[in-house]
Design a protein around this motif. Sequence first.
Motif, PDB file in Angstrom:
ATOM      1  N   LYS A  92       0.428   0.874  -9.003  1.00  0.00           N
ATOM      2  CA  LYS A  92      -0.264   0.831  -7.455  1.00  0.00           C
ATOM      3  C   LYS A  92      -1.836  -0.194  -7.757  1.00  0.00           C
ATOM      4  O   LYS A  92      -2.127  -0.542  -6.590  1.00  0.00           O
ATOM      5  N   THR A  93      -2.505  -0.077  -9.178  1.00  0.00           N
ATOM      6  CA  THR A  93      -3.794  -1.051  -9.171  1.00  0.00           C
ATOM      7  C   THR A  93      -3.047  -2.401  -8.261  1.00  0.00           C
ATOM      8  O   THR A  93      -4.126  -2.970  -8.072  1.00  0.00           O
ATOM      9  N   PHE A 102       1.206  -1.836   0.574  1.00  0.00           N
ATOM     10  CA  PHE A 102      -0.209   0.443  -0.130  1.00  0.00           C
ATOM     11  C   PHE A 102       1.021   1.196   0.020  1.00  0.00           C
ATOM     12  O   PHE A 102       0.631   2.049  -0.928  1.00  0.00           O
ATOM     13  N   TYR A 138      -6.362  -9.603  -9.590  1.00  0.00           N
ATOM     14  CA  TYR A 138      -4.281  -9.332 -10.109  1.00  0.00           C
ATOM     15  C   TYR A 138      -3.920  -9.552 -10.983  1.00  0.00           C
ATOM     16  O   TYR A 138      -2.608  -9.279 -11.422  1.00  0.00           O
ATOM     17  N   ALA A 184      -4.597  -6.388  -0.984  1.00  0.00           N
ATOM     18  CA  ALA A 184      -6.325  -6.854  -0.207  1.00  0.00           C
ATOM     19  C   ALA A 184      -5.920  -7.942   0.028  1.00  0.00           C
ATOM     20  O   ALA A 184      -6.836  -8.965   0.452  1.00  0.00           O
ATOM     21  N   ASN A 231      -0.358  -3.984  -7.093  1.00  0.00           N
ATOM     22  CA  ASN A 231      -0.329  -3.638  -5.361  1.00  0.00           C
ATOM     23  C   ASN A 231      -1.379  -4.007  -4.673  1.00  0.00           C
ATOM     24  O   ASN A 231      -1.606  -4.258  -3.661  1.00  0.00           O
ATOM     25  N   TYR A 232      -2.117  -3.162  -4.603  1.00  0.00           N
ATOM     26  CA  TYR A 232      -3.318  -2.829  -3.686  1.00  0.00           C
ATOM     27  C   TYR A 232      -4.217  -3.883  -4.311  1.00  0.00           C
ATOM     28  O   TYR A 232      -4.680  -4.580  -2.793  1.00  0.00           O
TER      29      TYR A 232
END
Length: 380
Positions: free
Chosen positions: A34-35, A27, A84, A42, A37-38
């Motif tokens: 970023k997407t 995060f 992911y 999650a 990694n987020y």
Amino acid sequence: MNVKIDLLIIVTVVSLFISLFLAFFLFSVKTKHKTSNYLFAAFLILCAIDTSQTLFNLIIDKPSNFGMLRGLFAFLQIPVFYLYVLSVCYSDFKLKPKHLLHLLPFVIANAILIPRFYAVDDTSKINFIKGYQKMIEIQFNHILIHVQLIVYIIAVFMVLRKAKKLYLENCAGTSISSYNWLFQFTVVLTILYSGALLKNIFKFSDYPYISEWIKIGLLVFQLLIVCWYLFKALNNPGLFRSIDSKLKLVSDIVLEEKNKEQLAVSEKEYNEELLKLQHYMVEEKPFLNPSLTIQDVSATIEIPVRDLSLLINHKLEQHFYDFVNTYRIEEAMEILKDTTKSKMTVLEILYEVGFNSKSSFNTAFKKHTGDTPTVYRKSA
């Protein structure tokens, strides 16, 4: 029994700490991905919620709506992992409203529990849990989550297979090893979830105590997986070079062309384009660029990407990845034979000719020559 409980607590605490630490790292790290990694963060948090059952039961020793909801978050794990994988394979991936459909199994699993669990008093909840092996809702949810698991695992492997093939047909970097690694990671997760399936089978059998020991083994295995990913993430912050999801496989292009009866290209036109391509590769040496793509070549020699892809992948029957690596290996062979460059190490040479991975260079070199670079240099 105390030994088993103590072991469960220790493994759970360590696993939670590492999972949440890695999630925090994903995060907070500054990156253009970023997407991805987020989504993985999650996924780790959802796994941590699932893992926390032992600690949760120590704090709350009776059935509760929150406790049931905590357990059903497991329905979100594999869909988030699937998203992911999409995000790391395709550079243009964006979360869209349609992706909310992946919540459907989670919503269904909770909805069927409303009448006889969520909406009843504590005594009814206790009776429901005591007779869980005979409760149709619990049985349905166990079947649903295993069907969901099988469908998503198959979907993940299909995404990886297509993405890898698209990469080979359109790119010539060394990031192909990243797809191989993600494939391995998915295999390991499949083994983990298969173990969970076995655990649930024993949970509903006459030997529920075996399920508890399998649970301990799965927690340890999960801990090792998280540590493995943590090591990989810290050592390879830019793990993937994604591709455009709008790209088409050559096999699909050929099929479209056949259906439109447009595949026929004159021999003269084919030879002209091939000579133009070969001349460019020899004279300009674009293969020295470790991140070369078919789009780069297309823009320079002014042959449409679609035509160039058909020329290399269909007519020459080579992936663009292998096509470019052939020129890189030929260049490396010239350097290895040059006595004036005998002081150059193999590592220096592989970087010189466009590789940035020793393993991929050695694999490609041996595939092309039958020898390792060191053996070839000695025999040259």
